[in-house]
Design a protein around this motif. Structure first.
Motif, PDB file in Angstrom:
ATOM      1  N   UNK A  80     -22.443  -1.174  15.896  1.00  0.00           N
ATOM      2  CA  UNK A  80     -22.108  -1.856  17.150  1.00  0.00           C
ATOM      3  C   UNK A  80     -23.049  -3.031  17.350  1.00  0.00           C
ATOM      4  N   UNK A  81     -22.491  -4.192  17.565  1.00  0.00           N
ATOM      5  CA  UNK A  81     -23.289  -5.376  17.863  1.00  0.00           C
ATOM      6  C   UNK A  81     -23.831  -5.259  19.275  1.00  0.00           C
ATOM      7  N   UNK A  82     -25.165  -5.142  19.404  1.00  0.00           N
ATOM      8  CA  UNK A  82     -25.776  -5.019  20.727  1.00  0.00           C
ATOM      9  C   UNK A  82     -25.903  -6.361  21.429  1.00  0.00           C
ATOM     10  N   UNK A  83     -25.944  -7.423  20.671  1.00  0.00           N
ATOM     11  CA  UNK A  83     -26.025  -8.731  21.303  1.00  0.00           C
ATOM     12  C   UNK A  83     -26.737  -9.746  20.446  1.00  0.00           C
ATOM     13  N   UNK A  84     -26.751 -10.960  20.925  1.00  0.00           N
ATOM     14  CA  UNK A  84     -27.459 -12.071  20.304  1.00  0.00           C
ATOM     15  C   UNK A  84     -28.429 -12.611  21.337  1.00  0.00           C
ATOM     16  N   UNK A  85     -29.653 -12.819  20.920  1.00  0.00           N
ATOM     17  CA  UNK A  85     -30.746 -13.136  21.838  1.00  0.00           C
ATOM     18  C   UNK A  85     -31.456 -14.384  21.347  1.00  0.00           C
ATOM     19  N   UNK A  86     -31.563 -15.399  22.203  1.00  0.00           N
ATOM     20  CA  UNK A  86     -32.379 -16.544  21.840  1.00  0.00           C
ATOM     21  C   UNK A  86     -33.827 -16.158  22.082  1.00  0.00           C
ATOM     22  N   UNK A  87     -34.587 -15.998  20.998  1.00  0.00           N
ATOM     23  CA  UNK A  87     -35.943 -15.456  21.139  1.00  0.00           C
ATOM     24  C   UNK A  87     -37.017 -16.526  21.050  1.00  0.00           C
ATOM     25  N   UNK A  88     -36.645 -17.796  21.211  1.00  0.00           N
ATOM     26  CA  UNK A  88     -37.631 -18.867  21.245  1.00  0.00           C
ATOM     27  C   UNK A  88     -37.895 -19.439  19.865  1.00  0.00           C
ATOM     28  N   UNK A  89     -38.567 -20.575  19.839  1.00  0.00           N
ATOM     29  CA  UNK A  89     -38.985 -21.211  18.589  1.00  0.00           C
ATOM     30  C   UNK A  89     -37.805 -21.516  17.663  1.00  0.00           C
ATOM     31  N   UNK A  90     -36.663 -21.853  18.284  1.00  0.00           N
ATOM     32  CA  UNK A  90     -35.432 -22.155  17.550  1.00  0.00           C
ATOM     33  C   UNK A  90     -35.000 -20.994  16.665  1.00  0.00           C
ATOM     34  N   UNK A  91     -35.199 -19.789  17.161  1.00  0.00           N
ATOM     35  CA  UNK A  91     -34.799 -18.580  16.442  1.00  0.00           C
ATOM     36  C   UNK A  91     -33.873 -17.734  17.310  1.00  0.00           C
ATOM     37  N   UNK A  92     -32.908 -17.112  16.646  1.00  0.00           N
ATOM     38  CA  UNK A  92     -31.982 -16.190  17.306  1.00  0.00           C
ATOM     39  C   UNK A  92     -32.139 -14.802  16.709  1.00  0.00           C
ATOM     40  N   UNK A  93     -31.866 -13.810  17.546  1.00  0.00           N
ATOM     41  CA  UNK A  93     -31.892 -12.431  17.068  1.00  0.00           C
ATOM     42  C   UNK A  93     -30.512 -11.818  17.236  1.00  0.00           C
ATOM     43  N   UNK A  94     -30.065 -11.118  16.197  1.00  0.00           N
ATOM     44  CA  UNK A  94     -28.836 -10.343  16.225  1.00  0.00           C
ATOM     45  C   UNK A  94     -29.232  -8.884  16.067  1.00  0.00           C
ATOM     46  N   UNK A  95     -28.728  -8.025  16.938  1.00  0.00           N
ATOM     47  CA  UNK A  95     -29.139  -6.621  16.909  1.00  0.00           C
ATOM     48  C   UNK A  95     -27.916  -5.721  16.771  1.00  0.00           C
ATOM     49  N   UNK A  96     -27.970  -4.828  15.769  1.00  0.00           N
ATOM     50  CA  UNK A  96     -26.912  -3.842  15.552  1.00  0.00           C
ATOM     51  C   UNK A  96     -27.483  -2.439  15.689  1.00  0.00           C
ATOM     52  N   UNK A  97     -26.722  -1.563  16.295  1.00  0.00           N
ATOM     53  CA  UNK A  97     -27.081  -0.147  16.329  1.00  0.00           C
ATOM     54  C   UNK A  97     -25.997   0.652  15.623  1.00  0.00           C
ATOM     55  N   UNK A  98     -26.325   1.914  15.341  1.00  0.00           N
ATOM     56  CA  UNK A  98     -25.415   2.830  14.645  1.00  0.00           C
ATOM     57  C   UNK A  98     -25.015   2.278  13.273  1.00  0.00           C
ATOM     58  N   UNK A  99     -25.990   1.691  12.602  1.00  0.00           N
ATOM     59  CA  UNK A  99     -25.786   1.229  11.237  1.00  0.00           C
ATOM     60  C   UNK A  99     -26.640   2.085  10.304  1.00  0.00           C
ATOM     61  N   UNK A 100     -26.658   1.763   9.014  1.00  0.00           N
ATOM     62  CA  UNK A 100     -27.386   2.597   8.063  1.00  0.00           C
ATOM     63  C   UNK A 100     -28.034   1.736   6.986  1.00  0.00           C
ATOM     64  N   UNK A 101     -28.833   2.392   6.149  1.00  0.00           N
ATOM     65  CA  UNK A 101     -29.597   1.657   5.150  1.00  0.00           C
ATOM     66  C   UNK A 101     -28.693   1.005   4.113  1.00  0.00           C
ATOM     67  N   UNK A 102     -27.604   1.648   3.765  1.00  0.00           N
ATOM     68  CA  UNK A 102     -26.681   1.069   2.794  1.00  0.00           C
ATOM     69  C   UNK A 102     -26.118  -0.253   3.307  1.00  0.00           C
ATOM     70  N   UNK A 103     -25.742  -0.281   4.585  1.00  0.00           N
ATOM     71  CA  UNK A 103     -25.219  -1.522   5.172  1.00  0.00           C
ATOM     72  C   UNK A 103     -26.308  -2.582   5.271  1.00  0.00           C
ATOM     73  N   UNK A 104     -27.520  -2.141   5.582  1.00  0.00           N
ATOM     74  CA  UNK A 104     -28.641  -3.077   5.631  1.00  0.00           C
ATOM     75  C   UNK A 104     -28.878  -3.705   4.262  1.00  0.00           C
ATOM     76  N   UNK A 105     -28.922  -2.895   3.227  1.00  0.00           N
ATOM     77  CA  UNK A 105     -29.161  -3.422   1.883  1.00  0.00           C
ATOM     78  C   UNK A 105     -28.014  -4.312   1.426  1.00  0.00           C
ATOM     79  N   UNK A 106     -26.801  -3.954   1.841  1.00  0.00           N
ATOM     80  CA  UNK A 106     -25.655  -4.801   1.508  1.00  0.00           C
ATOM     81  C   UNK A 106     -25.800  -6.167   2.179  1.00  0.00           C
ATOM     82  N   UNK A 107     -26.384  -6.164   3.347  1.00  0.00           N
ATOM     83  CA  UNK A 107     -26.576  -7.434   4.043  1.00  0.00           C
ATOM     84  C   UNK A 107     -27.590  -8.312   3.309  1.00  0.00           C
ATOM     85  N   UNK A 108     -28.644  -7.722   2.788  1.00  0.00           N
ATOM     86  CA  UNK A 108     -29.611  -8.498   2.012  1.00  0.00           C
ATOM     87  C   UNK A 108     -28.930  -9.126   0.798  1.00  0.00           C
TER      88      UNK A 108
END
Length: 634
Positions: free
Chosen positions: A229-257
């Motif tokens: 689930x996409x929790x949201x997108x956050x402008x965290x300063x210094x021209x950087x954005x944060x994207x946060x997902x919950x209920x994900x797993x390590x396989x999906x994380x590694x696939x993202x890399x």
């Protein structure tokens, strides 16, 4: 419209339903918004249209040689067609927004309607509907409007830091993943609405703008998840954005890399703290983009921070000096700060790490110099005021200390000045010191991670005040220490010095998507390893942050030395203290407070963590107080 950056609000909960754009790794993934033809529909939207690309944005879909892209069978007359927004001083459109939106998005839309009224004379603030159909009125769809496939399709075509304004048929779609970018998009829509000679206001029937936020030169690939689930997108300063997902797993994380690498990003460094995984990826395309990824298996959460590539430190551990390169014994000093008020508020904290090569690492500093009432202890054990209030000299005392401990002669060299957060009692002295002694010290680096104080909302205090303090510090560094590097650290990164490393355990980015109650919730936490001695610095992290760290890192937190959270006042979490289990406790508070204040004593209700850390029957620990300079050799 106010040009303010705003963090993502409740509207992004709706975007969780948009995972078709993210879910293409699962055969059973479905969307409430788009059917199986959505991909071709998005492609049609991106072709045969005029794409407007401001100079400070990068459009990932635009033809690099032209701002106009047309399909061979497109009708040239389409570009001349216009949609009438306002005719005879009456609107032909209504605004449609999601059912649930954040207060910042609500205000953004109201600002837009106010600006639109000034431009056209028509007020749409009373014609704003939540996912409703309003007769024959045409629609301006803002955000992730449920039940409107056009809204979903446009959103799915964007990167997390992109935004779009597109005319689809007779509908106008304004789309972005975050509130601040929706504001940018609404600003562009306002400009695109033009006045005709007859007094009507129109927009080109082929208008299509897709833009990438400043700082993100390379669009980020979408996170591929089956049930996350996409929790949201956050402008965290210094021209950087944060994207946060919950209920994900390590396989999906590694696939993202792997997806990052397939998009041309290169691994810069990786790290693991316990079972938690961290990585930094970079792209040399454009002005350079950096991506910082964090995966927390305990909470099944993945956080991705990306945007402008700021300074990145080296990735190799640096061995301690040997032989003649050893200039002094490495040490950790709790520097005695005079400004430890009688009343236990804003007492500050100041730590000086000295490396074997003679350079210094400073942490926070304390408040800027000011009037202070010192206390003294009578022979009978009572505390009394020590004379009249006096002006503190903490900046001078610190400079003298650095000079006295400098084995190299010449100017003391500050290898890094790390700021945990932008409260006055932590950043004030650093600012005044670096201004006063700008010609007398060499500053090599500053390190911090401040949020964007212009966009965040802090419920119980002024974000504006903290922002002013942060900008003042940054300005002093920029103006007086121009060769100093600025390191914006993120959780999981490491900073290396000879015989020393610093590992970051927490930043405000870990708190998102929660609403920030106090400025202390923007505090960072990190651990310094100097030779074989470990020192956990917790700043002013509040209880929810400390609980999150305890649950995330567990026994990995064990350290030799611990800075007591928030001057020994509120904020600590017993389990965190138990996991760190230090031999030495550094209290950034006065001796008077340590011996008399019920909070520091742990006798006040809710402060059992202090009673535990001070209980000699649990463990014999050594406690040092912040108004006395104490050096611990390492």
């Amino acid at each position: 419209m106010k040009n303010m950056l705003k963090p993502m609000g409740a509207v992004l909960l709706l975007i969780a339903l948009l995972l078709t754009g993210c879910n293409n790794g699962g055969e059973d993934a479905e969307s409430d918004f788009a059917d199986s033809s959505a991909g071709s529909t998005v492609e049609q939207l991106q072709n045969g249209t005029e794409t407007e690309t401001p100079s400070d944005f990068n459009d990932p879909n635009a033809n690099k040689d032209s701002n106009t892209v047309q399909t061979p069978d497109s009708d040239p007359s389409d570009s001349e067609k216009k949609l009438t927004i306002v005719s005879n001083k009456a609107s032909e459109y209504v605004l449609i927004r999601p059912r649930s939106i954040s207060s910042t998005m609500q205000q953004t839309i109201l600002d837009f309607t106010d600006d639109l009224k000034k431009k056209t004379g028509v007020d749409l603030s009373n014609s704003m509907y939540a996912d409703s159909v309003n007769g024959k009125k045409k629609e301006i769809l803002i955000g992730a409007v449920q039940g409107r496939s056009e809204s979903a399709e446009v959103l799915q075509s964007l990167s997390y830091s992109g935004y779009a304004v597109r005319v689809v048929g007779e509908k106008i779609i304004v789309s972005a993943y975050s509130d601040n970018l929706l504001e940018e998009a609404l600003n562009k829509l306002l400009v695109a609405i033009q006045k005709e000679e007859n007094g009507d206001f129109t927009i080109s029937a082929s208008y299509a703008l897709t833009a990438e936020a400043s700082g993100a030169s390379v669009p980020l690939p979408l996170y591929n998840t089956v049930s996350g689930i996409l929790e949201g997108v956050y402008y965290c300063g210094n021209e950087n954005y944060e994207v946060s997902f919950k209920e994900t797993n390590q396989s999906e994380y590694e696939r993202y890399l792997n997806a990052l690498e397939s998009k041309g990003f290169t691994e810069y460094t990786t790290n693991a703290i316990g079972s938690n995984l961290f990585a930094t990826y970079v792209s040399d395309e454009g002005d350079g983009t950096a991506v910082y990824t964090m995966f927390y298996p305990n909470s099944a959460t993945c956080k991705i921070v990306y945007g402008a590539r700021n300074y990145l430190p080296g990735t190799e551990e640096m061995p301690a000096p040997t032989g003649s390169a050893i200039k002094t014994t490495p040490s950790i000093t709790q520097f005695g700060v005079e400004v430890m008020y009688k009343i236990n508020s804003a007492p500050g904290m100041n730590y000086v790490i000295q490396l074997a090569d003679g350079r210094f690492i400073l942490i926070d500093g304390g408040p800027a110099d000011g009037s202070v009432q010192l206390m003294k202890k009578e022979p009978n054990g009572t505390w009394v005021e020590d004379g009249e209030p006096k002006e503190s000299q903490d900046a001078k005392n610190l400079y003298d200390f650095l000079c006295d401990r400098n084995p190299n002669g010449g100017k003391p060299v500050i290898a890094a000045w790390i700021i945990t957060h932008a409260h006055g009692d932590h950043i004030g002295l650093a600012t005044s010191f670096l201004s006063t002694y700008k010609n007398d010290v060499t500053l090599e680096m500053v390190a911090y991670n401040f949020p964007d104080f212009d966009s965040i909302s802090i419920a119980n205090e002024s974000a504006t005040t903290m922002g002013s303090l942060a900008r003042r510090f940054e300005a002093v560094v920029k103006n007086y220490h121009r060769t100093a590097k600025t390191f914006i650290f993120h959780t999981g990164q490491k900073l290396y010095f000879p015989g020393c490393n610093i590992e970051f355990f927490y930043t405000h980015e870990d708190f998102f998507p929660n609403t920030i109650p106090w400025g202390n919730h923007t505090s960072a936490a990190f651990r310094i390893t100097l030779n074989d001695t470990t020192f956990m610095v917790l700043g002013d992290c509040e209880v929810s942050l400390n609980q999150q760290m305890a649950e995330t890192y567990g026994s990995v937190l064990k350290s030799d030395i611990m800075q007591i959270v928030h001057h020994g006042a509120n904020g600590a979490y017993l389990e965190l203290y138990q996991l760190i289990d230090p031999e030495i406790c550094l209290w950034p508070c006065s001796t008077w407070a340590f011996e008399t204040n019920p909070q520091q004593l742990g006798t006040q209700s809710g402060y059992g963590f202090n009673a535990w850390i001070r209980d000699n029957t649990v463990k014999q620990r050594t406690h040092y107080l912040g108004d006395v300079t104490t050096t611990i050799p390492c």
